[in-house]
Write an enzyme that holds these catalytic residues in place. Structure first.
Site, PDB file in Angstrom:
ATOM      1  N   ASP A  41       0.844  -1.204   0.000  1.00 33.68           N
ATOM      2  CA  ASP A  41       0.000   0.000   0.000  1.00 33.68           C
ATOM      3  C   ASP A  41       0.875   1.249   0.000  1.00 33.68           C
ATOM      4  O   ASP A  41       2.035   1.193   0.419  1.00 33.68           O
ATOM      5  CB  ASP A  41      -0.867   0.057   1.266  1.00 33.68           C
ATOM      6  CG  ASP A  41      -1.769  -1.140   1.386  1.00 33.68           C
ATOM      7  OD1 ASP A  41      -2.101  -1.742   0.356  1.00 33.68           O
ATOM      8  OD2 ASP A  41      -2.124  -1.467   2.537  1.00 33.68           O
TER       9      ASP A  41
HETATM   10  N1  URA Z   1      -1.174  -6.019   3.714  1.00 32.69           N
HETATM   11  C1  URA Z   1      -1.666  -4.770   3.774  1.00 32.69           C
HETATM   12  O1  URA Z   1      -2.719  -4.526   4.356  1.00 32.69           O
HETATM   13  N2  URA Z   1      -0.963  -3.785   3.168  1.00 32.69           N
HETATM   14  C2  URA Z   1       0.215  -3.987   2.553  1.00 32.69           C
HETATM   15  O2  URA Z   1       0.817  -3.033   2.052  1.00 32.69           O
HETATM   16  C3  URA Z   1       0.717  -5.295   2.505  1.00 32.69           C
HETATM   17  C4  URA Z   1      -0.002  -6.297   3.103  1.00 32.69           C
END
Ligand code: URA
Length: 239
Positions: free
Chosen positions: A103
């Site tokens: 993310d």
């Molecule tokens: N899980 C998440 O919620 N975000 C990420 O960036 C990676 C795994």
């Protein structure tokens, strides 16, 4: 292989650009200037120098980045910069993709490759390559929360509860979580499902390969054969 073709395959532009760059004297082959785009080169022993940078020929590329916060894993980011802006243009031009996204606010180990089979092995739930995350939570992590993550939590749109492969408390607010899958926002959703919230999320490792402590946020480096083997092994420590 002809020199212009080798250049094109390594991401140095269109056929026309590559021919023009060679003719303009911008290219050296194994340290020796060459202005003939049709010159035959041997990919098995080939180093191309352009703009003062030497690039060993690579049939496929495997790269890791220490992803900083505030970058999107997309070629068309909506709110932030793209992680692809942190890579040298030839890698982007030759079509490397993110191997499993992080993310925009997440940090840590991010892989890129133009090898579709490798990408598939890394992210396919069937292959179960483990991803290890450190999550700082908004509220203290209770024993009941740990148990729930280890035994399985129900996420919206999932047919069955999902359990962490391993889960340990590092301090009152911080968890280390090992997952076999890489579903959309999986860590944030699992932690929301236990009644807590992720404040910061960092991917520490994939398989047995740990993000090198010496690689600063925003930096990238090549993955070599030993690194690739470690990526496909199971993590050493599970709880
Ligand atoms: N899980 C998440 O919620 N975000 C990420 O960036 C990676 C795994």
């Amino acid at each position: 292989m002809k020199l212009y073709h080798a250049l094109q395959s390594q991401g140095f532009g269109t056929r026309k650009n590559c021919v023009a760059r060679v003719r303009a004297g911008e290219v050296a082959v194994n340290g020796v200037a060459c202005d003939n785009p049709e010159a035959q080169v041997d990919p098995a022993q080939l180093e191309l120098t352009l703009d003062g940078v030497t690039w060993p020929y690579r049939e496929k590329v495997y790269v890791l980045m220490h992803k900083p916060a505030g970058y999107e894993c997309s070629h068309h980011p909506s709110h932030h910069s793209s992680v692809f802006a942190l890579l040298p243009p030839p890698l982007v031009q030759r079509g490397v993709q993110c191997v499993g996204r992080l993310d925009q606010d997440s940090t840590g180990l991010l892989l890129f490759s133009d090898d579709g089979q490798f990408n598939h092995r890394m992210i396919s739930p069937k292959k179960g390559v483990a991803k290890v995350y450190r999550a700082v939570c908004a509220d203290p992590v209770s024993d009941a929360m740990l148990v729930a993550l280890r035994t399985g939590v129900q996420l919206n749109d999932e047919p069955a509860p999902i359990a962490a492969l391993a889960c340990e408390r590092i301090d009152a607010y911080t968890l280390r979580l090992t997952l076999a899958e890489g579903k959309y926002h999986q860590v944030r959703r699992m932690i929301a499902a236990i009644g807590n919230r992720v404040e910061a999320l960092h991917r520490e490792a994939i398989g047995n390969y740990v993000l090198p402590a010496t690689l600063p946020p925003g930096a990238w480096r090549w993955l070599e054969d030993d690194d690739l083997k470690q990526l496909e092994q199971s993590p050493k420590n599970r709880s």
